[in-house]
Each structure stands twice: as C-alpha cells, then as structure tokens.
Design an enzyme around this catalytic site. Structure first.
Site, short mmCIF file in Angstrom:
data_model
loop_
_atom_site.label_atom_id
_atom_site.label_comp_id
_atom_site.label_asym_id
_atom_site.label_seq_id
_atom_site.Cartn_x
_atom_site.Cartn_y
_atom_site.Cartn_z
N ASP A 38 0.79 -1.19 -0.04
CA ASP A 38 -0.07 0.01 0.15
C ASP A 38 0.82 1.32 0.07
OD1 ASP A 38 0.93 -0.29 2.68
OD2 ASP A 38 -0.93 0.04 3.56
N HIS A 242 21.17 3.05 -20.36
CA HIS A 242 20.18 3.20 -19.29
C HIS A 242 20.68 2.81 -17.79
CE1 HIS A 242 16.94 4.16 -22.60
NE2 HIS A 242 18.07 5.16 -22.37
N ASP A 259 23.97 11.45 -16.28
CA ASP A 259 22.70 11.94 -16.89
C ASP A 259 21.65 12.22 -15.86
OD1 ASP A 259 20.63 12.46 -18.60
OD2 ASP A 259 21.04 10.72 -19.97
N ASP A 270 17.40 18.30 -18.95
CA ASP A 270 18.08 16.82 -19.36
C ASP A 270 19.39 17.19 -19.65
OD1 ASP A 270 18.49 14.27 -20.06
OD2 ASP A 270 17.28 14.40 -21.91
N HIS A 349 22.57 5.71 -30.46
CA HIS A 349 21.48 6.30 -30.08
C HIS A 349 21.26 7.53 -30.98
CE1 HIS A 349 23.45 9.39 -27.53
NE2 HIS A 349 24.18 8.38 -26.85
N HIS A 353 15.96 14.69 -28.80
CA HIS A 353 14.38 14.19 -28.79
C HIS A 353 14.10 15.64 -28.13
CE1 HIS A 353 15.13 14.07 -24.33
NE2 HIS A 353 16.32 13.45 -24.60
N HIS A 360 11.20 13.04 -22.54
CA HIS A 360 11.09 12.71 -23.86
C HIS A 360 9.65 13.23 -24.35
CE1 HIS A 360 13.84 8.96 -23.61
NE2 HIS A 360 14.67 10.34 -23.31
N GLU A 383 22.67 15.44 -27.66
CA GLU A 383 23.52 14.67 -26.91
C GLU A 383 24.33 13.39 -27.35
OE1 GLU A 383 20.82 11.91 -24.75
OE2 GLU A 383 18.96 13.26 -25.45
N TYR A 387 30.51 5.29 -27.13
CA TYR A 387 30.64 3.89 -25.92
C TYR A 387 31.36 2.82 -26.44
CZ TYR A 387 26.84 7.09 -25.19
OH TYR A 387 25.91 8.37 -24.83
N ARG A 405 29.22 11.03 -23.07
CA ARG A 405 28.01 11.75 -23.56
C ARG A 405 28.20 13.07 -22.93
NH1 ARG A 405 24.42 8.38 -22.89
NH2 ARG A 405 23.34 8.91 -20.84
N GLU A 407 25.28 16.26 -23.08
CA GLU A 407 24.10 16.52 -23.46
C GLU A 407 23.46 18.12 -23.00
OE1 GLU A 407 20.96 14.14 -21.53
OE2 GLU A 407 19.73 14.70 -23.09
N1 GLY Z 1 17.98 11.38 -19.65
C1 GLY Z 1 17.25 10.67 -20.93
C2 GLY Z 1 17.79 11.11 -22.10
O1 GLY Z 1 18.82 11.71 -22.29
O2 GLY Z 1 17.38 10.66 -23.06
MN MN Z 2 18.15 13.47 -23.48
MN MN Z 3 19.72 12.82 -20.64
#
Ligand code: GLY
Ligand code: MN
Ligand code: MN
Length: 438
Positions: A38, A242, A259, A270, A349, A353, A360, A383, A387, A405, A407
């Site tokens: 709960d 991720h 990130d 982000d 990737h 976005h 997103h 971003e 890798y 990365r 971003e």
């Molecule tokens: N933090 C998620 C992305 O960079 O898409």
């Molecule tokens: Mn992002």
């Molecule tokens: Mn990100």
C-alpha cells in the site's frame, strides 16, 4: 515564476477553438502508481492534463464542451470532494468549490459523478476528443459511456466521430511560450548547479549513489524532483545507456557519466556531463571527449529555423566518424561508414529528442512522412556520445570501457540556438579547472 490560471485558460481557449463546434474533449490525469503493497509513488499529474488545468491532485478528469461557434465552451472539472477525515489522513483537497474559485472551472463535480454526468454531456455533440489507446480502462469506459448515451439519446445527437486529442494538445505543447521557456531555464539552472556540485564533490573511492545524493541535494533544496531516474555511471558503467543501479565504487583514473536533471513546475531539464573522477582526463579520455564535444557544439549550431529535425544528428555523426577514423578506432571510407551506419558499434542512439513537460516530450517528429523542420519555441536536446564496449576486441585495449556523452537543452529562436544548460562547464580545460579548485 509561476503559471497562472490565465495561462491555463489561454491554452483551453486554443484547444476549444481547434476542436470546432459541438465537440467534447475529456482528459484524465494519471492514476496513482503503487510502489509496493500500500505504499505509493509520489503523485505526479499527467503532463497534458496539468498543461490544460494546472490541477495537481490525483483522481481528476477535465471536460471541455464547445457549442455552435466552437469558441464558446464550458470547462468542467471532476475531482475529489473535500472530506475532513480523508484530509486529516492524506492531506488537503481543492474540492468542488475550490475547482470553481481557484481553478476557473465553469462547473465542478465529485469524481464519483463522472459516470452519470458524462452521459448528459455527450448528448448533442458531434465529435469526441480523448486520448485513444493510452489506458485500456479509460478506453473501455468511453465505449461504455457512448453506448449508454446512445441508449438514452431520445432523438438527440451523440458523437459519431472519435478524434485523437493528443494530435492537438501535443502540437500545442511542442511550441513553448516565453513563460514556458523561463520555467525550463529555471529547471536547467538548478540542474546545472547540481552537475557543478557533482564535479566539485566527486572523489576516487566514492560510491555512485553517494554522488547521486549530491545531485539530489541541489534538486531538493530547490523544491524539485528528478525529471527521470538519474544515471551515475563510473568507468565502463557509462557504456550502459540506461544504467540506473548507481551502486558501484568510482575508481581513480575512470570517468563518470552523469545524466540527471530536475523538473520545475512540471517542466523538465535533461543534462549529461562526463568528467574524470580524479579531476584529470587521461590522453585517451581527452582524445575521445574532444571529438564528442566538437560534434556536440557543431550539432547545436545546426538547430536553426527551417533546418531538418535530423540536421544536428547528421552533423554530429560525421564529426564522430571522422574522429574515430583519426584515432584508428575505425577504418574505411567515411561515406560508407555513415551510409551503412557502421558507427553504431560506438554510437547507437539518436542525437536528441523534444524536451518539455515530459523528458521525452510529445510532438511528432515527422510531417507527411518527412522529418519536420525547426520552428520558434521548440526545445530539443543535443546529446552525442561514444561508448567503447569493455569487451570490444576490434579496438586497442586502452580504449575499452570508455563511455562519454555530453547533453544540453536547446531552444529554437529567431536569433539561433539558445542553450538553456550552459551554466555547467563542458570543455576539458574548464572541467579540469573547476575540479582543481575543489
Ligand atoms: N535522460 C534521458 C535522455 O537523455 O534521453
Ligand atoms: Mn536526453
Ligand atoms: Mn539525458
């Protein structure tokens, strides 16, 4: 800086106008998500519902009904009634009177009345707008309501067209107002401060979660929560896109990829930064980092009104591939590598976005089958990364297990790209200088 009811009302006005005459729109907020038994997760309103109402309580549905002109409309809010005992246990409720007085609803009802009241509201309507296919429980309720309205219609019209509400609302959300950009700037400033603190606090031997706690400290001090689960990946953990376990020790000589960012009044930031745990990049780390930074800066420059959504990606990929060729991590012809996407061994990737109330964010990426072009008020992340898998035997051992990365969040303006997240350093010299002082 806060959005006011005038802002939410202006959004409802625009939605009603686009719905046309004799239409009804229904939009529900998110259900409360249970964590275990709960114990629930802290509630976060559905972004589109909040966008149109500013109402942050769970168990609420907004209904907009247009009349013959399509500009006149009635806004109804179904929400939890006030209840002294429930409020003692679970906190304050806006209630029916509050929905009218403080949230500008023309009509307000207890959420328990929805099944009954919605039938009357469906009568004399031609079009029904709602979020088709997102929640099976709502889909079946809507089907049931339509059937009941048909059974009770007594000669009155009921909607014969069901329209996807998100097509209108997502397009509205994709183009941010000046005020929305200001909120995103605040979210970005707080998030940049958190990254700066992480660069200052990191030490070899620290746990990834302890570094995450330094970010959360800044978010929490500003009344914010993360806009998505934070990634704090030391060494080869940075190669897991991720990675959220954040439970390993940060080692001398490795990089750490963070990130993480917060949301402010439901508007997200982000940010990713990658930096050396001991404060100084090794020659290999430096070489790879500089390629990604060059790609990122050039990709940001490609965010110009009229450019294809994909332009930053194409710019970034070309620079990354050339860099990989120069360092001997790849061989062959640059055009072939780009054409066959062989670079996906190291860059798997996209370059960005849409960003907004959801990390997103909503908004279509294509129109009539083509990538859409940048327009004023759109916000996009940039971003790029590289890798090198720890077990990649196609490259020399010294490169393996490095993941990087960078971003930032960028607004499309008539003066070119506006970087919301510039408060956190990203050049090698600036990062090393900041860390040397800490
Ligand atoms: N933090 C998620 C992305 O960079 O898409
Ligand atoms: Mn992002
Ligand atoms: Mn990100």
């Amino acid at each position: 800086m806060k959005l006011t009811q005038a802002d939410f009302q202006e959004r409802r006005d625009r939605l009603a106008k686009q719905m046309g005459p004799y239409s009804i729109a229904m939009i529900a907020t998110s259900p409360v998500a249970m964590r275990n038994r709960d114990a629930d997760y802290k509630f976060r309103a559905d972004s589109s519902f909040f966008y149109l109402t500013g109402f942050a309580e769970p168990e609420a549905v907004a209904v907009i009904e247009t009349e013959d002109s399509g500009t006149e409309y009635t806004y109804s809010l179904f929400c939890r009634e006030r209840n002294r005992e429930m409020e003692i246990w679970n906190g304050y409720r806006v209630g029916i009177d509050g929905a009218i007085q403080d949230y500008a609803a023309d009509q307000a009802y207890a959420i328990e009345q929805l099944d009954k009241e919605i039938i009357t509201k469906l009568l004399n309507k031609e079009k029904l707008y709602f979020r088709v296919g997102q929640r099976p429980d709502l889909d079946s309720k809507v089907t049931m309501w339509l059937k009941q309205a048909l059974d009770q219609n007594q000669g009155q019209a009921i909607p014969t067209q069901i329209q996807q509400l998100d097509i209108i609302v997502d397009e509205m959300r994709l183009h941010k107002s000046t005020k929305e950009i200001e909120l995103m700037q605040i979210a970005s400033n707080i998030s940049a401060e958190a990254h700066t603190r992480a660069m200052q606090k990191v030490r070899p031997g620290m746990m990834e979660y302890a570094l995450e706690a330094e970010l959360n400290y800044i978010f929490g001090q500003n009344g914010c929560v993360p806009s998505y689960n934070s990634i704090v990946g030391g060494g080869e953990n940075a190669c897991i896109l991720h990675y959220v376990e954040n439970d390993q020790m940060l080692k001398d000589g490795d990089l750490v990829l963070i990130d993480a960012a917060c949301e402010y009044q439901c508007y997200a930031s982000d940010i990713t930064r990658t930096f050396p745990i001991n404060g100084q990049f090794s020659p290999e780390q430096k070489a790879l980092y500089q390629i990604i930074l060059d790609a990122q800066i050039a990709a940001i420059d490609a965010i110009q009104i009229g450019n294809s959504y994909k332009a930053p990606h194409h710019v970034a990929v070309r620079i990354l591939v050339q860099g990989l060729l120069d360092l001997g991590l790849m061989s062959g012809n640059i055009e072939d590598i780009i054409e066959t996407e062989a670079y996906r061994q190291f860059y798997m990737h996209g370059t960005g976005h849409w960003l907004g109330m959801d990390v997103h964010d909503v908004g279509s990426y294509k129109m009539d089958g083509d990538w859409r072009t940048y327009e004023v008020g759109m916000v996009v992340t940039v971003e790029p990364g590289l890798y090198i898998a720890p077990d990649d035997e196609t490259v020399e051992a010294k490169w393996r297990g490095i993941g990087i990365r960078i971003e930032d969040d960028v607004v499309v303006t008539s003066n070119g790209p506006l970087v919301l997240t510039k408060n956190v350093v990203k050049s090698i010299a600036d990062i090393e200088a900041l860390m040397a002082q800490s």
